[in-house]
Write a protein that holds these residues in place. Structure first.
Motif, PDB file in Angstrom:
ATOM      1  N   SER A   1      -0.189  -3.676 -14.694  1.00  0.00           N
ATOM      2  CA  SER A   1      -0.510  -4.609 -13.615  1.00  0.00           C
ATOM      3  C   SER A   1      -1.964  -4.431 -13.220  1.00  0.00           C
ATOM      4  O   SER A   1      -2.595  -3.429 -13.553  1.00  0.00           O
ATOM      5  CB  SER A   1       0.413  -4.398 -12.418  1.00  0.00           C
ATOM      6  N   LEU A   2      -2.484  -5.424 -12.507  1.00  0.00           N
ATOM      7  CA  LEU A   2      -3.890  -5.366 -12.118  1.00  0.00           C
ATOM      8  C   LEU A   2      -4.082  -5.966 -10.736  1.00  0.00           C
ATOM      9  O   LEU A   2      -3.237  -6.703 -10.238  1.00  0.00           O
ATOM     10  CB  LEU A   2      -4.780  -6.072 -13.143  1.00  0.00           C
TER      11      LEU A   2
ATOM     12  N   THR B   1      -3.746  -1.312 -11.788  1.00  0.00           N
ATOM     13  CA  THR B   1      -2.827  -0.749 -10.800  1.00  0.00           C
ATOM     14  C   THR B   1      -1.520  -0.278 -11.438  1.00  0.00           C
ATOM     15  O   THR B   1      -0.635   0.193 -10.729  1.00  0.00           O
ATOM     16  CB  THR B   1      -2.519  -1.782  -9.698  1.00  0.00           C
ATOM     17  N   GLY B   2      -1.412  -0.393 -12.743  1.00  0.00           N
ATOM     18  CA  GLY B   2      -0.193   0.019 -13.437  1.00  0.00           C
ATOM     19  C   GLY B   2      -0.309   1.419 -14.001  1.00  0.00           C
ATOM     20  O   GLY B   2      -1.238   2.163 -13.682  1.00  0.00           O
ATOM     21  N   ASP B   3       0.642   1.755 -14.889  1.00  0.00           N
ATOM     22  CA  ASP B   3       0.636   3.094 -15.475  1.00  0.00           C
ATOM     23  C   ASP B   3       0.380   3.083 -16.986  1.00  0.00           C
ATOM     24  O   ASP B   3       0.569   4.084 -17.661  1.00  0.00           O
ATOM     25  CB  ASP B   3       1.944   3.824 -15.155  1.00  0.00           C
ATOM     26  N   GLN B   4      -0.060   1.931 -17.501  1.00  0.00           N
ATOM     27  CA  GLN B   4      -0.436   1.781 -18.911  1.00  0.00           C
ATOM     28  C   GLN B   4      -1.885   1.287 -18.972  1.00  0.00           C
ATOM     29  O   GLN B   4      -2.361   0.661 -18.028  1.00  0.00           O
ATOM     30  CB  GLN B   4       0.465   0.758 -19.616  1.00  0.00           C
TER      31      GLN B   4
ATOM     32  N   PRO C   1     -10.254  -0.343 -23.252  1.00  0.00           N
ATOM     33  CA  PRO C   1      -9.069  -0.269 -22.383  1.00  0.00           C
ATOM     34  C   PRO C   1      -9.432   0.335 -21.028  1.00  0.00           C
ATOM     35  O   PRO C   1     -10.207   1.289 -20.943  1.00  0.00           O
ATOM     36  CB  PRO C   1      -8.121   0.655 -23.155  1.00  0.00           C
ATOM     37  N   ILE C   2      -8.868  -0.239 -19.990  1.00  0.00           N
ATOM     38  CA  ILE C   2      -9.092   0.252 -18.627  1.00  0.00           C
ATOM     39  C   ILE C   2      -7.891   1.129 -18.283  1.00  0.00           C
ATOM     40  O   ILE C   2      -6.753   0.644 -18.219  1.00  0.00           O
ATOM     41  CB  ILE C   2      -9.225  -0.917 -17.631  1.00  0.00           C
ATOM     42  N   LEU C   3      -8.146   2.404 -18.098  1.00  0.00           N
ATOM     43  CA  LEU C   3      -7.066   3.359 -17.840  1.00  0.00           C
ATOM     44  C   LEU C   3      -6.465   3.137 -16.454  1.00  0.00           C
ATOM     45  O   LEU C   3      -7.106   2.538 -15.577  1.00  0.00           O
ATOM     46  CB  LEU C   3      -7.593   4.785 -17.983  1.00  0.00           C
ATOM     47  N   PRO C   4      -5.230   3.612 -16.240  1.00  0.00           N
ATOM     48  CA  PRO C   4      -4.600   3.449 -14.928  1.00  0.00           C
ATOM     49  C   PRO C   4      -5.496   3.974 -13.802  1.00  0.00           C
ATOM     50  O   PRO C   4      -6.144   5.006 -13.933  1.00  0.00           O
ATOM     51  CB  PRO C   4      -3.313   4.278 -15.049  1.00  0.00           C
ATOM     52  N   LYS C   5      -5.541   3.212 -12.717  1.00  0.00           N
ATOM     53  CA  LYS C   5      -6.332   3.511 -11.505  1.00  0.00           C
ATOM     54  C   LYS C   5      -7.836   3.378 -11.723  1.00  0.00           C
ATOM     55  O   LYS C   5      -8.615   3.654 -10.828  1.00  0.00           O
ATOM     56  CB  LYS C   5      -6.015   4.901 -10.932  1.00  0.00           C
TER      57      LYS C   5
ATOM     58  N   GLU D   1       2.158  -9.120 -17.029  1.00  0.00           N
ATOM     59  CA  GLU D   1       3.220 -10.121 -17.044  1.00  0.00           C
ATOM     60  C   GLU D   1       2.696 -11.495 -16.652  1.00  0.00           C
ATOM     61  O   GLU D   1       3.104 -12.504 -17.206  1.00  0.00           O
ATOM     62  CB  GLU D   1       4.341  -9.692 -16.096  1.00  0.00           C
ATOM     63  N   LYS D   2       1.797 -11.534 -15.677  1.00  0.00           N
ATOM     64  CA  LYS D   2       1.260 -12.819 -15.204  1.00  0.00           C
ATOM     65  C   LYS D   2      -0.113 -13.075 -15.827  1.00  0.00           C
ATOM     66  O   LYS D   2      -1.125 -13.084 -15.134  1.00  0.00           O
ATOM     67  CB  LYS D   2       1.189 -12.829 -13.682  1.00  0.00           C
TER      68      LYS D   2
END
Length: 161
Positions: free
Chosen positions: A60-61, A88-91, A113-117, A146-147
């Motif tokens: 999520s973002l 804002t996710g964990d992947q 890739p943008i790491l979590p947080k 998802e969106k």
């Protein structure tokens, strides 16, 4: 005899001019085909990247702001704004492509890739040369969320002065 040679020169000139015009039209048509094929190739690359996103684990973002107002700008000016994207996710968050709504907007975005947080960015650069008055523009950001796509928008009031 002199009149015949003038007529012959005139006819050759007309034929040469017509042949050049026909070649120019053929070249324009060939350039149009090449341009269309390049557009299809870019579109297919975007589609491939988006399909790859769907295979990745979803995350999520959050976007710092989804809309930005440049206010009044002079016609012909080039302006840009950077939107901050937070995972804002964990992947890991992957931005596969950013597709602007028109050719007047050029995107730049975090490719890694943008790491979590962690935070990434999407910068939209707008060329106001072809516009006057209030402009509403957008870009679609394709990610492994998802969106997806996320739509970023901006407005500018392009003034002639």
């Amino acid at each position: 005899m002199k009149r015949t040679s003038h007529l012959l020169i005139f006819l050759l000139s007309v034929l040469t001019f017509t042949a050049c015009k026909k070649q120019d039209k053929n070249q324009v048509f060939k350039n149009k085909i090449d341009s269309d094929q390049n557009s299809v190739a870019v579109h297919n690359q975007d589609e491939d990247a988006m399909a790859e996103d769907k295979k990745l684990p979803l995350t999520s973002l959050a976007v710092s702001e989804s809309d930005f107002n440049f206010g009044n700008i002079k016609k012909g000016s080039h302006v840009e704004h950077t939107y901050v994207i937070t995972n804002t996710g964990d992947q890991p968050l992957i931005i596969s492509t950013v597709r602007p709504g028109c050719g007047c907007t050029v995107p730049d975005y975090t490719k890694a890739p943008i790491l979590p947080k962690q935070k990434g960015k999407v910068t939209l650069k707008f060329d106001s040369s072809a516009f006057e008055g209030l402009q509403n523009k957008y870009a679609e950001v394709y990610t492994n969320t998802e969106k997806s796509p996320v739509v970023l928008t901006f407005t500018a009031n392009v003034q002639v002065k």
